[in-house]
Design an enzyme around this catalytic site. Structure first.
Site, PDB file in Angstrom:
ATOM      1  CG  ASP A   1       5.531   1.988  25.512  1.00 13.47           C
ATOM      2  OD1 ASP A   1       6.209   0.994  25.261  1.00 13.47           O
ATOM      3  OD2 ASP A   1       5.980   3.138  25.607  1.00 13.47           O
TER       4      ASP A   1
ATOM      5  CG  ASP B   1       6.092   6.837  26.490  1.00 16.11           C
ATOM      6  OD1 ASP B   1       7.107   6.112  26.581  1.00 16.11           O
ATOM      7  OD2 ASP B   1       5.168   6.792  27.317  1.00 16.11           O
TER       8      ASP B   1
ATOM      9  CG  ASP C   1      10.327   3.622  24.234  1.00 13.81           C
ATOM     10  OD1 ASP C   1      10.860   2.627  24.750  1.00 13.81           O
ATOM     11  OD2 ASP C   1       9.335   4.186  24.712  1.00 13.81           O
TER      12      ASP C   1
END
Length: 1154
Positions: A462, A783, A787
């Site tokens: 990310d 997070d 996801d």
């Protein structure tokens, strides 16, 4: 029953009296209430309590202020309603572990042989006939020696006991470490509650009935509760009901919130009504806890009949934050509701080790059988053929004693051949690494993740929070036709626009998001909640205004409708009813390109709306948004809309979120963490590709990727947006095609504006891909709640410890406690170190095995007696297995590990270099051993120990052979520290105190055994001279090692590698599925980390067929039915239920049998 005082007591005082009477309702009332759903529950609340406020009054809590947090009050609540804690399953006692270790087949065989040997040694035939029998091999025994025949049997039993205790102790300490890790994970989990009007975070275990908890997107609910106020709340209740649809929660339709469920969207507040064993999860757990013992008994029976040992109740200890509770819950829910609990494929290392161990085991079995047969045949032919003896009845026990001796020799060969140190080395190495990784901010939830990380070839990361600091600040703004490159002074902005901006930002953001004063003097203010919203609130403060008074004026109860942020909307809107009741006003904010598309007007410098056409929008994108994005800024647009007249249909989102008026656009900076570029450079040197997957605008993503070093100038890499990515990889029907994906992913470095599905597609595509030399091993960071699928699919999923939601943590393998990308690099280093430690141990272990087996085998065939006795072999086995695994598995990692390429999935465990070392050292040891065996007596000028009769005293000759053998192993252990052909084997040896102490300790024990071991160890004391020779021959190993490393490996074409991963050809046959619970015999043995290796090796083939047949629901077609390639691997193909005797076959698995 209701206590009237409840109505007019202030929030938290508790009238004295009996506990149930203190509160307006009992545990049972609340439990009954929580078992109802939707309309029933609403009815019951209305009839019994009036409304939710009534429940709050009875529980003596205030919906706005929360509890007082007064310890006496909390204690009362604990007594009346229980604690929010579910006691974990009792760990196995030490004795149970000892019993399990005793189940090992090789040990059982040894025990039986030893007992027979013991029994026979006490039997003495009458008269002198024994001479006639006894002269068969060797001379006459002397009387004293005959008495000592029992020693060997006793010594074998003793060694078996030692091995069992060591194993049990290892298992016990492993279990203890797991429990420690578990409690650490539990302490990590905190939840937001309101006490004394303050929003605080407390550990989940401290939540009590009556607490007012704030729930938001991504939370895992820690207790049951009833909704007090909610915005657009959707809950995933599949963990309890098995229904995958998200359930919408609201006060008037379904206000019941259950523990263990996930918040997928929205936010709200609930009053806690049941905790711990009284919550829905707890109730299920108690029901099962009672049935647990019978279940286990049943399973044990089935285990015996099925002979699929240890699979039934085997479950990985680190399943979830909720620790043992949901571990049991999951195990048992499989039986009750067949809830899909997906399971990863076997880890790379385990797969390779399993194969290798099975191969070695088979070889050992054959060798030992051949040894026994040759010994018996030789004895029979020599005694009855050559010497023409007759079988006399009174001689039978003596002959049997010989046969037992041969049998023991055979078993000893087998014991030495089987590397039971392997699972031990893996366990020790992993446990050691996991402990150390905690210090490097990696909280490992699944042991094998740590070793898989060493093989990682790709990391999909990310952007926000991992590569950047997740401390967002507004640095540019476009307000009233002016583009400000820095935050403007409040005077520069039209007051009307300023008023709108401040109101819009303050109200249209989660009220849990706040900016608090810094903890230390002169520090930065603390950002709590959503970081993007914190940046906008920071802008309000920079404009010399305050958001709190506005929020106090419009509390959450007054918000008419909230569309919370989610990954598909990429925006958030809040609707307020106008004070005069004439209509509604909606404030919106979100990604600028999305909101601007829905704007039909924009405020000009005078604060008046002006028509905003598509061409104006394109110009704005070109002049304002792209320049901001190219500076690496995230652009957010703030807008509003007024509804006049009748109330619109709020559920029709498309009609609501349109015709907006743009108030301003801001550019938010999230600076790159200073240490990240260096960490990414390390990854690239280590042969790991870093890809950035983000929801941001492509220009922002590209700018940040360049700052981090993911994109290097002058290289042709792809940066795609989610939409474009999907067009390239999907066919006309919209299905993902692997061939198309294979064209895209090797060059892809940045995926922007991506949805969670895109992330999952990319990860799955890279893992399943077979292009390139090696198969990819992918790590993913995440997070958000969304996801979860990608984290589960990845070989290693990293969740963020600070910014991560509970759902993400639940799906992950490793939690990064500091959210920092550099910790991932540390994890890679540790993972590679685990892999290398195992290889070092293997290199050492296999040398010992090869030599010991060949020596025992040839010695037995030529001299009818193994030069290394059973007890000596067991000692060699003990030092070489247990102690060496301890020494070699605890080497600390070095930076040098990051300078080589990753091994990948299909690289063999034993490389050519290692094979060269193993065979090279084996040659040296065999030459030395055989020279000593056949010519040692001349060299040392002592009596020959060959062809000694049964029960003869230990000879110096054989003692020297034993001693030299052990010395060579000790010095070879130092050689084994390097596996890539390095010259300096002593490099960094002082950094590993365990290694030094193991080597020195083994040496001291060896001296004691030789000098004082006497008859049980078949040793006699040696002179100093002989000792020095033994050590000298041992040191020869080090010199020989230098000679071996001088031979270039590439010349030795004939060397084979061993311990392969899965090859490409096999992938076609092997189902690449993560869903079927593999019931793989040897894997389970490995996972237990016990020496329960050998069980049923010869039956493995049939068992595999049985198991695969179970999984695919066909009749057994031996061999033909391995595993079909996965077509429908998205559903659980076979849901394994408590034990493999009956397996629910779901429709998808039947549809596969095409």
């Amino acid at each position: 029953m209701a206590n009237n005082t409840a109505d007019h007591l202030p929030g938290n005082s508790v009238a004295e009296g009996n506990h149930d009477g203190d509160f307006g309702c009992t545990v049972m009332d609340l439990r009954e209430l929580m078992e109802l759903r939707s309309a029933e529950a609403v009815g019951k609340i209305r009839d019994v309590h009036g409304d939710v406020q009534g429940i709050c009054r009875r529980l003596k809590t205030s919906p706005i202020e929360g509890l007082s947090g007064n310890p006496a009050d909390l204690e009362k609540r604990h007594t009346a309603f229980g604690k929010n804690f579910i006691p974990p399953k009792k760990p196995k006692t030490f004795l149970q572990l000892v019993w399990e270790a005793l189940q090992d087949v090789t040990l059982i065989i040894l025990e039986i042989a030893a007992i027979i040997s013991l029994g026979l040694s006490f039997y003495h035939p009458q008269g002198n006939d024994s001479n006639a029998c006894g002269q068969v091999v060797g001379g006459v025994e002397d009387e004293g020696e005959a008495q000592a025949g029992w020693i060997e049997g006793a010594a074998i039993l003793f060694s078996v006991i030692i091995v069992v205790l060591v194993t049990a102790f290892n298992d016990w300490s492993k279990e203890k470490q797991f429990r420690g890790l578990q409690s650490r994970i539990e302490q990590e989990q905190k939840f937001t509650v309101i006490r004394k009007g303050q929003v605080i975070q407390i550990p989940v275990a401290e939540i009590v009935v009556g607490d007012i908890a704030q729930i938001k997107y991504g939370d895992l609910l820690p207790a049951d509760g009833i909704l007090i106020q909610g915005n657009d709340l959707k809950i995933d209740e599949s963990s309890l009901t098995g229904e995958s649809d998200q359930v919408r929660k609201s006060l008037d339709k379904d206000p019941m919130l259950l523990s263990g469920t996930h918040v997928m969207e929205g936010s709200g507040r609930m009053v806690v009504t049941a905790v711990g064993l009284n919550s829905q999860t707890g109730i299920i757990f108690t029901l099962l806890g009672a049935g647990g013992e019978e279940e286990e008994k049943k399973v044990k029976k089935e285990k015996k009949t099925e002979d699929l040992d240890g699979i039934a109740l085997e479950i990985q200890p680190l399943k979830s934050e909720e620790g043992a509770e949901s571990e049991e819950k999951e195990e048992k829910e499989k039986e009750i509701k067949k809830v899909n609990v997906t399971k990863k494929e076997k880890s790379v290392l385990q797969g390779k080790l399993t194969r290798l161990a099975v191969q070695i085991g088979k070889a050992g079995l054959i060798m030992s059988a051949v040894t026994v047969i040759i010994l018996i045949l030789y004895f029979v032919i020599y005694t009855f053929g050559v010497n023409k003896q007759e079988w006399k009845a009174e001689c039978t026990p003596i002959y049997i004693q010989y046969f037992v001796k041969f049998f023991i020799i055979g078993v000893t060969v087998l014991v030495v051949a089987v590397p039971e140190g392997l699972p031990l080395a893996v366990t020790i190495s992993l446990a050691y690494s996991v402990k150390k990784m905690m210090k490097d901010n990696n909280l490992v939830r699944h042991l094998d993740a740590c070793e898989t990380m060493g093989n990682a070839t790709a990391i999909c990361s990310d952007k926000t929070g991992t590569l950047t600091m997740n401390r967002m600040t507004v640095v540019q703004a476009y307000i009233g036709d002016t583009h400000y490159k820095t935050v403007p002074e409040p005077e520069a902005i039209n007051p009307e626009i300023l008023e709108l901006m401040v109101n819009s930002i303050s109200i249209n953001s989660a009220y849990t998001t706040k900016i608090l004063s810094p903890e230390k003097e002169g520090g930065l203010p603390r950002h709590v909640g959503n970081k993007t919203e914190c940046a906008l609130l920071g802008l309000v403060l920079d404009l010399k205004r305050d958001y709190q008074p506005i929020r106090d004026e419009v509390p959450e109860e007054k918000l008419y409708k909230v569309y919370t942020f989610n990954s598909s909307r990429k925006s958030m809107s809040t609707v307020l009813k106008n004070a005069d009741g004439s209509g509604f006003r909606m404030y919106s904010k979100g990604a600028s390109e999305i909101i601007l598309r829905k704007c039909s007007h924009i405020l000009d410098a005078a604060g008046q709306p002006r028509v905003f056409k598509p061409k104006d929008r394109d110009e704005m994108v070109r002049k304002v948004i792209e320049p901001m994005a190219c500076d690496g800024l995230r652009t957010i647009c703030v807008a509003k809309r007024d509804f006049i007249g009748d109330e619109p249909n709020w559920d029709n989102e498309a009609d609501i979120l349109t015709d907006l008026t743009c108030i301003c656009v801001v550019g938010i900076e999230d600076p790159v963490r200073p240490e990240v570029p260096e960490a990414i450079a390390k990854c690239q040197r280590a042969g790991i590709t870093v890809r950035m997957v983000t929801g941001d605008n492509i220009n922002t993503a590209r700018a940040i990727a360049t700052k981090c070093g993911i994109l290097l100038p002058g290289e042709d890499f792809l940066c795609l947006e989610g939409k474009e990515f999907n067009q390239q990889i999907r066919n006309d029907k919209g299905e993902v095609e692997q061939e198309r994906l294979d064209k895209v992913w090797p060059k892809l470095r940045v995926l922007a504006r991506s949805s969670p599905t895109d992330k999952h597609t990319l990860v799955k595509g890279i893992i399943d891909s077979t292009v390139g030399e090696t198969r990819q091993v992918v790590a993913v960071t995440g997070d958000g709640t969304n996801d979860g699928p990608a984290l589960k699919k990845a070989d290693v999923g990293f969740a963020m410890g600070i910014a991560g939601t509970d759902v993400a943590k639940e799906a992950s393998d490793i939690i990064l406690t500091d959210d920092n990308f550099t910790s991932i690099v540390k994890a890679v280093m540790w993972g590679r170190n685990v892999y290398d430690s195992i290889s070092k141990f293997l290199q050492f272990q296999l040398t010992v095995n090869v030599v010991a087996v060949i020596v025992a085998f040839t010695g037995a065939c030529i001299t009818q007696d193994s030069p290394l006795k059973a007890v000596q072999m067991l000692w060699v086995n003990l030092i070489m297995d247990t102690l060496a695994s301890l020494a070699l598995a605890t080497e600390p990692p070095t930076e040098a590990l990051l300078l080589r390429k990753p091994y990948g999935r299909d690289k063999p465990l034993i490389s050519r270099t290692m094979m060269k070392n193993i065979l090279g050292h084996a040659v040296y040891q065999l030459v030395v051993t055989f020279t000593l065996l056949f010519a040692g007596e001349k060299f040392f000028n002592i009596d020959s120990g060959r062809n000694s009769p049964l029960h003869s005293p230990p000879s110096e000759h054989y003692t020297i052979i034993f001693n030299v053998f052990v010395m060579m192993q000790l010095f070879n252990e130092i050689n084994a520290r390097k596996i890539h052909g390095e010259r300096n084997v002593f490099d960094g040896i002082y950094r590993n105190p365990i290694f030094c102490s193991v080597v020195l300790g083994t040496f001291a024990l060896q001296i004691i055994i030789v000098q004082f071991g006497g008859k049980p160890f078949s040793c006699t004391a040696l002179t100093l001279d002989q000792w020095l020779w033994c050590i000298f021959i041992g040191v020869g190993e080090l010199l020989w090692g230098q000679f071996i490393s001088a031979i270039p490996t590439h010349r030795l074409k004939f060397l084979k590698e061993a311990g392969h991963g899965i090859t490409k050809e096999e992938i076609q046959q092997e189902e690449q599925t993560e869903d079927v619970d593999e019931i793989d015999h040897a894997e389970m043995e490995l996972r237990r980390g016990q020496i329960l290796w050998f069980r049923g090796l010869n039956r493995i083939q049939t068992q595999m067929d049985v198991v695969y047949t179970f999984q695919s629901g066909q009749t057994a077609v031996p061999g033909a039915l391995r595993r079909q390639p996965s077509v429908v691997s998205q559903h659980n193909d076979a849901k394994t239920v408590s034990s493999p005797t009956h397996v629910g076959i779901s429709s998808s698995s039947l549809s596969m049998q095409s």
